[in-house]
Design a protein around this motif. Structure first.
Motif, mmCIF file in Angstrom:
data_model
loop_
_atom_site.group_PDB
_atom_site.id
_atom_site.type_symbol
_atom_site.label_atom_id
_atom_site.label_comp_id
_atom_site.label_asym_id
_atom_site.label_seq_id
_atom_site.Cartn_x
_atom_site.Cartn_y
_atom_site.Cartn_z
ATOM 1 N N GLY A 57 0.788 -1.223 0.000
ATOM 2 C CA GLY A 57 0.000 0.000 0.000
ATOM 3 C C GLY A 57 0.819 1.272 0.000
ATOM 4 N N ALA A 58 2.056 1.213 -0.489
ATOM 5 C CA ALA A 58 2.966 2.360 -0.441
ATOM 6 C C ALA A 58 2.714 3.327 -1.603
ATOM 7 C CB ALA A 58 4.410 1.882 -0.470
ATOM 8 N N ASP A 59 2.387 4.571 -1.278
ATOM 9 C CA ASP A 59 2.196 5.595 -2.298
ATOM 10 C C ASP A 59 3.494 5.853 -3.079
ATOM 11 O OD1 ASP A 59 3.625 6.940 -0.280
ATOM 12 O OD2 ASP A 59 2.147 8.548 -0.056
ATOM 13 N N TYR A 60 4.626 5.607 -2.448
ATOM 14 C CA TYR A 60 5.941 5.828 -3.050
ATOM 15 C C TYR A 60 6.111 5.015 -4.340
ATOM 16 C CZ TYR A 60 10.994 6.745 -3.002
ATOM 17 O OH TYR A 60 12.262 7.175 -3.305
ATOM 18 N N LEU A 61 5.548 3.820 -4.384
ATOM 19 C CA LEU A 61 5.698 2.960 -5.565
ATOM 20 C C LEU A 61 5.097 3.610 -6.805
ATOM 21 C CD1 LEU A 61 4.825 -0.523 -4.038
ATOM 22 C CD2 LEU A 61 7.093 0.445 -4.481
ATOM 23 N N HIS A 62 4.008 4.316 -6.630
ATOM 24 C CA HIS A 62 3.363 4.993 -7.749
ATOM 25 C C HIS A 62 4.033 6.345 -8.022
ATOM 26 C CE1 HIS A 62 0.286 6.299 -10.506
ATOM 27 N NE2 HIS A 62 0.095 7.392 -9.780
ATOM 28 N N GLN A 63 4.311 7.086 -6.968
ATOM 29 C CA GLN A 63 4.857 8.438 -7.113
ATOM 30 C C GLN A 63 6.283 8.444 -7.662
ATOM 31 O OE1 GLN A 63 4.469 9.946 -3.139
ATOM 32 N NE2 GLN A 63 2.265 10.269 -3.321
ATOM 33 N N GLN A 77 20.134 6.295 0.107
ATOM 34 C CA GLN A 77 20.626 6.968 1.315
ATOM 35 C C GLN A 77 19.868 8.263 1.449
ATOM 36 O OE1 GLN A 77 24.983 7.222 0.767
ATOM 37 N NE2 GLN A 77 25.071 6.173 2.732
ATOM 38 N N GLY A 78 19.576 8.629 2.673
ATOM 39 C CA GLY A 78 18.872 9.876 2.912
ATOM 40 C C GLY A 78 17.386 9.637 3.123
ATOM 41 N N PRO A 79 16.705 10.679 3.566
ATOM 42 C CA PRO A 79 15.293 10.526 3.924
ATOM 43 C C PRO A 79 14.380 10.346 2.709
ATOM 44 C CG PRO A 79 15.983 12.806 4.175
ATOM 45 C CD PRO A 79 17.212 12.021 3.828
ATOM 46 N N ILE A 80 13.362 9.517 2.882
ATOM 47 C CA ILE A 80 12.275 9.381 1.914
ATOM 48 C C ILE A 80 10.968 9.378 2.709
ATOM 49 C CG2 ILE A 80 13.652 8.087 0.239
ATOM 50 C CD1 ILE A 80 12.096 5.574 1.087
ATOM 51 N N VAL A 81 9.897 9.762 2.045
ATOM 52 C CA VAL A 81 8.586 9.804 2.688
ATOM 53 C C VAL A 81 7.685 8.781 2.012
ATOM 54 C CG1 VAL A 81 6.572 11.234 3.217
ATOM 55 C CG2 VAL A 81 8.867 12.237 3.266
ATOM 56 N N VAL A 82 7.161 7.863 2.811
ATOM 57 C CA VAL A 82 6.243 6.834 2.319
ATOM 58 C C VAL A 82 4.975 6.913 3.157
ATOM 59 C CG1 VAL A 82 5.884 4.363 1.939
ATOM 60 C CG2 VAL A 82 8.167 5.354 1.627
ATOM 61 N N ASN A 83 3.859 7.128 2.497
ATOM 62 C CA ASN A 83 2.560 7.235 3.170
ATOM 63 C C ASN A 83 2.584 8.276 4.284
ATOM 64 O OD1 ASN A 83 1.696 5.196 1.447
ATOM 65 N ND2 ASN A 83 1.991 3.589 2.964
ATOM 66 N N GLY A 84 3.300 9.381 4.046
ATOM 67 C CA GLY A 84 3.347 10.471 5.010
ATOM 68 C C GLY A 84 4.324 10.292 6.159
ATOM 69 N N VAL A 85 5.073 9.197 6.174
ATOM 70 C CA VAL A 85 6.037 8.914 7.231
ATOM 71 C C VAL A 85 7.445 9.031 6.646
ATOM 72 C CG1 VAL A 85 6.862 7.184 8.886
ATOM 73 C CG2 VAL A 85 4.411 7.365 8.383
ATOM 74 N N THR A 86 8.334 9.719 7.351
ATOM 75 C CA THR A 86 9.717 9.871 6.898
ATOM 76 C C THR A 86 10.566 8.706 7.402
ATOM 77 O OG1 THR A 86 9.515 12.272 6.898
ATOM 78 C CG2 THR A 86 11.750 11.374 6.934
ATOM 79 N N PHE A 87 11.320 8.121 6.477
ATOM 80 C CA PHE A 87 12.255 7.030 6.786
ATOM 81 C C PHE A 87 13.643 7.516 6.396
ATOM 82 C CE2 PHE A 87 8.179 5.101 6.064
ATOM 83 C CZ PHE A 87 8.089 4.119 7.037
#
Length: 138
Positions: A57-63, A77-87
């Motif tokens: 269900g990750a929006d990142y896959l589409h975006q 490396q570095g921050p990414i945002v998936v479903n509104g959460v920063t990793f």
């Protein structure tokens, strides 16, 4: 009449071979995911709390569709945002995988765990990998 029957039988045999070929490729994506991705992203693509992003269900896959082949090949490396959460953890690259194997992993993930994203062709993945000088042409 006999020729019509033989053509029909030959067509059915060819169709059954194609179905098994595509089924094996789909199974290859699942097996490759289990080998290279599941230890971090989870067997069901659930991720790990706020450490490793989910794929289910990750929006990142589409975006970020165009970036995904290079992300697998080179890592992240570095921050990414998936479903509104920063990793913000390091994801290792998989330069040992062929373009075809990356395509199969991506297509498996794009169609699993509630994801209904467009699948990739090998040609598309190879072209996208050219952007990061990562295509091996296989």
């Amino acid at each position: 009449m006999r020729r019509w029957w033989l053509r029909g039988a030959a067509g059915l045999a060819a169709a059954s071979l194609l179905v098994s070929c595509f089924s094996n490729r789909q199974n290859e994506g699942e097996k490759l995911y289990a080998t290279h991705c599941a230890s971090c992203h989870g067997e069901q693509g659930e991720g790990l709390r706020r450490l490793i992003p989910p794929l289910a269900g990750a929006d990142y896959l589409h975006q970020q569709r165009a970036a995904l082949p290079c992300l697998i090949r080179e890592g992240q490396q570095g921050p990414i945002v998936v479903n509104g959460v920063t990793f913000n953890q390091v994801m290792p690259g998989h330069d040992d995988l062929t373009d075809s194997q990356i395509t199969n992993i991506l297509n498996f993930v794009q169609q699993q765990w509630g994801n209904q994203n467009q699948t990739y062709t090998i040609r598309e993945v190879s072209e996208l990998l050219d952007a990061c000088h990562g295509s091996d042409g296989q």
